[in-house]
Motif scaffolding. Sequence first.
Motif, PDB file in Angstrom:
ATOM      1  N   ILE A 115     -52.817 -15.453  -0.261  1.00  0.00           N
ATOM      2  CA  ILE A 115     -53.055 -15.478  -1.719  1.00  0.00           C
ATOM      3  C   ILE A 115     -53.875 -16.703  -2.083  1.00  0.00           C
ATOM      4  CG2 ILE A 115     -51.960 -15.542  -3.981  1.00  0.00           C
ATOM      5  CD1 ILE A 115     -51.545 -12.931  -2.546  1.00  0.00           C
ATOM      6  N   ARG A 116     -53.528 -17.862  -1.490  1.00  0.00           N
ATOM      7  CA  ARG A 116     -54.281 -19.086  -1.792  1.00  0.00           C
ATOM      8  C   ARG A 116     -55.729 -18.960  -1.345  1.00  0.00           C
ATOM      9  NH1 ARG A 116     -49.561 -21.509   0.683  1.00  0.00           N
ATOM     10  NH2 ARG A 116     -48.102 -22.244  -0.915  1.00  0.00           N
ATOM     11  N   ASN A 117     -55.933 -18.338  -0.164  1.00  0.00           N
ATOM     12  CA  ASN A 117     -57.325 -18.181   0.325  1.00  0.00           C
ATOM     13  C   ASN A 117     -58.152 -17.319  -0.626  1.00  0.00           C
ATOM     14  OD1 ASN A 117     -56.755 -19.724   2.561  1.00  0.00           O
ATOM     15  ND2 ASN A 117     -56.323 -17.950   3.884  1.00  0.00           N
ATOM     16  N   TYR A 118     -57.568 -16.200  -1.094  1.00  0.00           N
ATOM     17  CA  TYR A 118     -58.290 -15.340  -2.039  1.00  0.00           C
ATOM     18  C   TYR A 118     -58.569 -16.091  -3.333  1.00  0.00           C
ATOM     19  CZ  TYR A 118     -56.975 -11.360   0.951  1.00  0.00           C
ATOM     20  OH  TYR A 118     -56.808 -10.503   1.989  1.00  0.00           O
ATOM     21  N   LEU A 119     -57.607 -16.876  -3.797  1.00  0.00           N
ATOM     22  CA  LEU A 119     -57.752 -17.607  -5.056  1.00  0.00           C
ATOM     23  C   LEU A 119     -58.849 -18.652  -4.954  1.00  0.00           C
ATOM     24  CD1 LEU A 119     -56.659 -18.107  -7.917  1.00  0.00           C
ATOM     25  CD2 LEU A 119     -55.013 -19.720  -6.924  1.00  0.00           C
TER      26      LEU A 119
END
Length: 613
Positions: A115-119
Amino acid sequence: MKKYDLLRSGDNIIRVLDIQRERVFVIDCINRKMPVWMESELLESYVGCTDGELFEASGVDIIRDTDALDADQRKVMHERYTMIAPIVSFIADDKMRSKLICSIAEESKVSKQTIRNYLCLYLSYMDITVLAPKKHRDEKELTQDEKHMRWALNKFFYTTKKQSLMTAYTMMLKEKYCDAMGVLGEEYPSFYQFRYFYRKTRKMQNFYISRDGLKNYQRNNRPLVGEGVQEFAPAVGVGMLDATVCDIYLINEEGNLVGRPILTACIDAYSSLCCGYSLSWEGGVYSLRGLMLNIIADKGEWCKRFGISVRKEDWDCDMLPGTFVTDMGSEYKSENFEQIAELGVTVVNLPSYRPELKGLVEKFFDLIQETYKKHLKGKGVIEPDYQERGAHDYRKDACLTMMDFEKIILHCMIYYNSRRIIENFPYTEAMIEDQVKPYASCIWEWSKSQIGANLINVGSRELMLTLLPRTVGKFGRTGLKVNKLRYHCEGYTEQYLTGGTVTVAYNPEDVTSVWVIENGIYTEFALIESRFKGKDLVEIQELQSDQRAITKNEMRNNLQAQIDLAQHIEAIAGSACKASGHMDVHMKNIRNTRKKEQSRCHQDYMKEGSYYG
């Protein structure tokens, strides 16, 4: 400085996400870590930056036009954005952001880091298309080692020699990684790398075809994705033909071993009924003629010959199927068999190595042999090990004659037709309504009366005449000449005088008659040379050949005799001329001269007879 501006200082590029008095909320667009708050004075050395510079620095190529993405890419892109969309509104609130990341990760069943990578990816570029997955590059440039591996696999592994993977690896090292003296170099790929490359690039179709051949692939490995029989047999009238050598040894009436008989059969593709069979010692066109006669025969009368009683409804087949499906056997492709098309029958030759397209007749042979073999063990039946070294000689067990075995085969066929349950037959609503029993004979009887049944009624004589071999006959004054024999029929005087050729059907087993074919009508011609009546064509050809050989052997003596005759005639004529001295011939009183010579030469044959006696 405004919100969402890009700023650059050397190799560092940041994006402004929020501004509060003396603090700025930014994200590192190169390292793509979670955004942080920074003091405004720390950004004095930063200057404005464009999206193009960011793309160039990060090496990311974004397709800004969503229409250029395929359906799968657009689907994944929107799914990823849906996951991070709630977080973007609370990006500056650390606690709320962390809480949302945990809940979304648990709900979406992905890790929090994902999720952090996509964000971070989205915040760095502020473009939803960056979340789309990259297309897989089918063509990847091979390294030099991979090229060597591919070469070795093609040359040593994917061949009919069926070398092992280790052998191919060893040959690769020998050819590509050794010096002129055959010494292995310092650096070379390991066998595990070689095996990994093989598994990554292997295609099973290529594996089967290259190592076992196309024929074996078509027969044993090819995907079977068609409907098979149902594609071309919507009703009764499609007969599948094939032959097999039976797995049993037979003897003759004197107890001498004969061998294994040949079973030829015709199976209806729709109902799986056995329409007819031929059991003989000969295959090819000969067995096909017997099969055709059996198909149109009254099966009740046929079984009576062997002392077997069968109900008419259990085997009620006495007509030819309208279509014959065969393989590429020479007897099925011969002109003799294709002549059956004159009766309205369509012959379909299947491509090579497609046994599943006539699977019913193949299964028929399996079922029939499985039925009798378990009861005839030790009586000449062949077991699977008959070709292995040290296996039992099953020929010594033979005890059945052809007559005995044919009785057994008939009982097996009656069971196959009338008592074997067909579990997976595709029943129609009409069949269920009529309570059709799941037996081949019952399905056959019901389907014969339905629309689409394709059966042809034909007489045995017409059928046999159609299947006879044909040749060209020539009319002449001596009659119709066929196979170097002469034939005659009343009413063909004009043809004898004018000559010409005609198509003739003949029976190679008895040359007594031939049949001239004109406009589909067979006219019988009788043999003129009575000494050949009742003999087969091969026997007559041998007699004619022997006669020619005798004549040829006497040619030298004949020539010598002609030479001797000429010498004798010339000698006599020469001495006569010499004696006469070439006198002039008197031409007067010829009649008186003739009477004198008659009187002088006249003899009393009664006296002469007693003299010779």
